[in-house]
Design a protein around this motif. Structure first.
Motif, PDB file in Angstrom:
ATOM      1  N   TYR A 158       0.821  -1.199   0.000  1.00  0.00           N
ATOM      2  CA  TYR A 158       0.000   0.000   0.000  1.00  0.00           C
ATOM      3  C   TYR A 158       0.860   1.255   0.000  1.00  0.00           C
ATOM      4  O   TYR A 158       1.809   1.361   0.761  1.00  0.00           O
ATOM      5  CB  TYR A 158      -0.938   0.008   1.214  1.00  0.00           C
ATOM      6  N   LEU A 159       0.500   2.201  -0.865  1.00  0.00           N
ATOM      7  CA  LEU A 159       1.191   3.482  -0.969  1.00  0.00           C
ATOM      8  C   LEU A 159       0.184   4.608  -0.777  1.00  0.00           C
ATOM      9  O   LEU A 159      -1.017   4.411  -0.909  1.00  0.00           O
ATOM     10  CB  LEU A 159       1.842   3.631  -2.353  1.00  0.00           C
ATOM     11  N   VAL A 160       0.682   5.776  -0.461  1.00  0.00           N
ATOM     12  CA  VAL A 160      -0.167   6.968  -0.394  1.00  0.00           C
ATOM     13  C   VAL A 160       0.236   7.896  -1.542  1.00  0.00           C
ATOM     14  O   VAL A 160       1.372   7.865  -1.998  1.00  0.00           O
ATOM     15  CB  VAL A 160      -0.038   7.703   0.960  1.00  0.00           C
ATOM     16  N   LYS A 161      -0.711   8.689  -2.004  1.00  0.00           N
ATOM     17  CA  LYS A 161      -0.399   9.661  -3.051  1.00  0.00           C
ATOM     18  C   LYS A 161      -0.176  11.015  -2.381  1.00  0.00           C
ATOM     19  O   LYS A 161      -1.045  11.512  -1.664  1.00  0.00           O
ATOM     20  CB  LYS A 161      -1.530   9.769  -4.068  1.00  0.00           C
ATOM     21  N   ARG A 162       1.005  11.593  -2.618  1.00  0.00           N
ATOM     22  CA  ARG A 162       1.321  12.899  -2.047  1.00  0.00           C
ATOM     23  C   ARG A 162       0.456  13.969  -2.714  1.00  0.00           C
ATOM     24  O   ARG A 162       0.135  13.878  -3.893  1.00  0.00           O
ATOM     25  CB  ARG A 162       2.808  13.212  -2.259  1.00  0.00           C
ATOM     26  N   SER A 163       0.073  14.949  -1.935  1.00  0.00           N
ATOM     27  CA  SER A 163      -0.769  16.019  -2.446  1.00  0.00           C
ATOM     28  C   SER A 163      -0.099  16.694  -3.644  1.00  0.00           C
ATOM     29  O   SER A 163       1.095  17.006  -3.604  1.00  0.00           O
ATOM     30  CB  SER A 163      -1.001  17.059  -1.349  1.00  0.00           C
TER      31      SER A 163
ATOM     32  N   PHE B 161       3.328  12.380  -6.407  1.00  0.00           N
ATOM     33  CA  PHE B 161       4.012  11.092  -6.457  1.00  0.00           C
ATOM     34  C   PHE B 161       3.443  10.154  -5.400  1.00  0.00           C
ATOM     35  O   PHE B 161       2.854  10.582  -4.418  1.00  0.00           O
ATOM     36  CB  PHE B 161       5.511  11.264  -6.223  1.00  0.00           C
ATOM     37  N   HIS B 162       3.645   8.862  -5.598  1.00  0.00           N
ATOM     38  CA  HIS B 162       3.248   7.854  -4.617  1.00  0.00           C
ATOM     39  C   HIS B 162       4.439   7.534  -3.716  1.00  0.00           C
ATOM     40  O   HIS B 162       5.576   7.524  -4.172  1.00  0.00           O
ATOM     41  CB  HIS B 162       2.774   6.587  -5.317  1.00  0.00           C
ATOM     42  N   ALA B 163       4.145   7.258  -2.437  1.00  0.00           N
ATOM     43  CA  ALA B 163       5.208   6.976  -1.470  1.00  0.00           C
ATOM     44  C   ALA B 163       4.646   6.120  -0.345  1.00  0.00           C
ATOM     45  O   ALA B 163       3.436   5.939  -0.215  1.00  0.00           O
ATOM     46  CB  ALA B 163       5.746   8.286  -0.900  1.00  0.00           C
TER      47      ALA B 163
END
Length: 73
Positions: free
Chosen positions: A23-28, A37-39
């Motif tokens: 699972y990744l989060v998408k940066r604003s 970007f995803h991180a």
């Protein structure tokens, strides 16, 4: 050399052994640095994290607090 900044990161895994999912989060998109970007979820240790940790300046509890706070943000 620049100042060291303490941070914590969370890597969430699930799924089957032969097909794990990460699972990744998408940066604003509005962020100046790597916006959109995803991180992995994570970020800098804040004062509240240090207060929840032990008497030592930096402890495992400090990093756990930072990681969980960032994950839920």
């Amino acid at each position: 050399m620049s100042d060291v900044k303490l941070a914590a990161c969370v890597i969430l895994l699930c799924g089957e052994k032969d097909r794990p999912q990460v699972y990744l989060v998408k940066r604003s998109p509005q962020l100046q640095y790597l916006g959109g970007f995803h991180a992995f979820a994570g970020g800098m240790v804040e004062r509240v994290d240090e207060e929840l940790g032990s008497e030592a300046k930096v402890s495992n509890a400090t990093f756990m607090s930072a990681a969980l706070r960032e994950l839920f943000e």
